[in-house]
Design a protein around this motif. Structure first.
Motif, PDB file in Angstrom:
ATOM      1  N   UNK A 148       0.731  -1.250   0.105  1.00 18.64           N
ATOM      2  CA  UNK A 148      -0.098  -0.122   0.121  1.00 18.64           C
ATOM      3  C   UNK A 148       0.832   1.210   0.002  1.00 18.64           C
ATOM      4  N   UNK A 149       2.014   1.134   0.894  1.00 14.07           N
ATOM      5  CA  UNK A 149       2.693   2.575   0.808  1.00 14.07           C
ATOM      6  C   UNK A 149       3.591   2.824  -0.483  1.00 14.07           C
ATOM      7  N   UNK A 150       3.726   4.057  -0.703  1.00 14.29           N
ATOM      8  CA  UNK A 150       4.510   4.572  -2.006  1.00 14.29           C
ATOM      9  C   UNK A 150       5.892   3.299  -1.983  1.00 14.29           C
ATOM     10  N   UNK A 151       6.134   2.891  -3.251  1.00 12.74           N
ATOM     11  CA  UNK A 151       7.545   2.171  -3.155  1.00 12.74           C
ATOM     12  C   UNK A 151       7.651   1.163  -2.384  1.00 12.74           C
ATOM     13  N   UNK A 152       6.826   0.457  -2.041  1.00  9.71           N
ATOM     14  CA  UNK A 152       6.901  -0.737  -0.890  1.00  9.71           C
ATOM     15  C   UNK A 152       6.465  -2.081  -1.787  1.00  9.71           C
ATOM     16  N   UNK A 153       6.899  -3.166  -0.997  1.00  9.10           N
ATOM     17  CA  UNK A 153       6.361  -4.383  -1.586  1.00  9.10           C
ATOM     18  C   UNK A 153       6.272  -5.399  -0.529  1.00  9.10           C
ATOM     19  N   UNK A 154       5.634  -6.803  -0.770  1.00  9.95           N
ATOM     20  CA  UNK A 154       5.340  -7.511  -0.012  1.00  9.95           C
ATOM     21  C   UNK A 154       5.775  -8.893  -0.433  1.00  9.95           C
ATOM     22  N   UNK A 155       7.076  -9.455   0.141  1.00  4.93           N
ATOM     23  CA  UNK A 155       7.479 -10.898  -0.120  1.00  4.93           C
ATOM     24  C   UNK A 155       6.772 -11.812   0.703  1.00  4.93           C
ATOM     25  N   UNK A 156       6.179 -12.547   0.004  1.00  7.48           N
ATOM     26  CA  UNK A 156       5.560 -13.954   0.698  1.00  7.48           C
ATOM     27  C   UNK A 156       6.380 -15.334   0.246  1.00  7.48           C
ATOM     28  N   UNK A 157       6.826 -15.731   1.175  1.00  2.00           N
ATOM     29  CA  UNK A 157       7.621 -16.996   1.191  1.00  2.00           C
ATOM     30  C   UNK A 157       7.044 -18.469   1.988  1.00  2.00           C
TER      31      UNK A 157
END
Length: 244
Positions: A171-180
């Motif tokens: 949601x935040x600008x320039x952010x990602x979530x890695x799901x492992x």
């Protein structure tokens, strides 16, 4: 932040080993030649710490994960190299002394929750650098988080483990979530599933410049992708070389 938990067991297997040589070469090109004492933040399982020690530096490795540090300490002992490993959060470096160099690689700064924490790390590093000392770190570029990572998927299959790594825009600008999701083989031959979520965020170049200046750094140079060249619109990894 997270402690990587069981991820420590397979971390080395999924890391691109060639990156350590590139981090080492970049560092040695930008370190002043007459100093030795190095603090490596977010040292993980100690491969980079070992490279630095073998290059003649006196290294202290620092990491949030004790599981990672246990592997790092065993690695250093096996190699017959004297490296001090310290468990802690880089938001508080009061447990370590002062250093000629501080590094923070593998986009570890991007694990800070917000720019306030990023600024706090910069202030901690500044306080623990000797006068004339050098701080080098890398982060994901905004191009990497906005264009490259969303929809990224990586699968790894080995004899004793398997994993799936998927990355999504956050949601935040320039952010990602890695799901492992990974499966590690137990001593009895059965595979156990483990799941982890890693959140990363980067910022515009100007934001990093402002935070570094606020921390006290007056001389900052920015490069990209392990080369001594300025970033372009499609650079994936930014490198900051900061002098106290």
């Amino acid at each position: 932040m997270n402690t990587y938990e069981k991820f420590a067991a397979v971390y080395d297997a999924i890391m691109d080993d060639s990156l350590y040589n590139q981090w080492t070469d970049f560092s040695l090109r930008h370190f002043p030649k007459d100093k030795k004492k190095l603090l490596e933040l977010a040292c993980g399982t100690g491969i980079q710490s070992l490279r630095f020690a073998q290059a003649g530096l006196k290294v202290t490795g620092f990491d949030l994960s004790q599981e990672m540090l246990n592997i790092a300490d065993e690695r250093a002992q096996t190699a017959g190299v004297d490296i001090s490993f310290v468990q802690g959060n880089m938001l508080d470096l009061s447990s370590v002394g002062t250093f000629d160099y501080v590094t923070c690689y593998s986009d570890s700064i991007c694990y800070m929750q917000d720019e306030v924490e990023v600024g706090d790390v910069f202030e901690q590093v500044y306080q623990h650098l000797k006068s004339g000392g050098t701080f080098i770190f890398d982060v994901h570029s905004t191009y990497q988080t906005d264009e490259v990572f969303p929809g990224y998927s990586y699968h790894e299959n080995a004899e004793d483990f398997a994993m799936v790594w998927d990355t999504y825009e956050d949601e935040a600008p320039h952010s990602v979530v890695h799901e492992l999701t990974f499966f590690i083989q137990d001593e009895d031959g059965r595979f156990t599933r483990y799941d982890e979520v890693h959140e990363e965020r980067t910022y515009e170049l100007l934001t990093y410049d402002i935070l570094l200046e606020q921390a006290g750094f007056k001389k900052v140079q920015v490069y990209a992708d392990f080369e001594d060249e300025a970033p372009t619109e499609t650079s994936k990894r930014w490198f900051f070389v900061c002098e106290k």
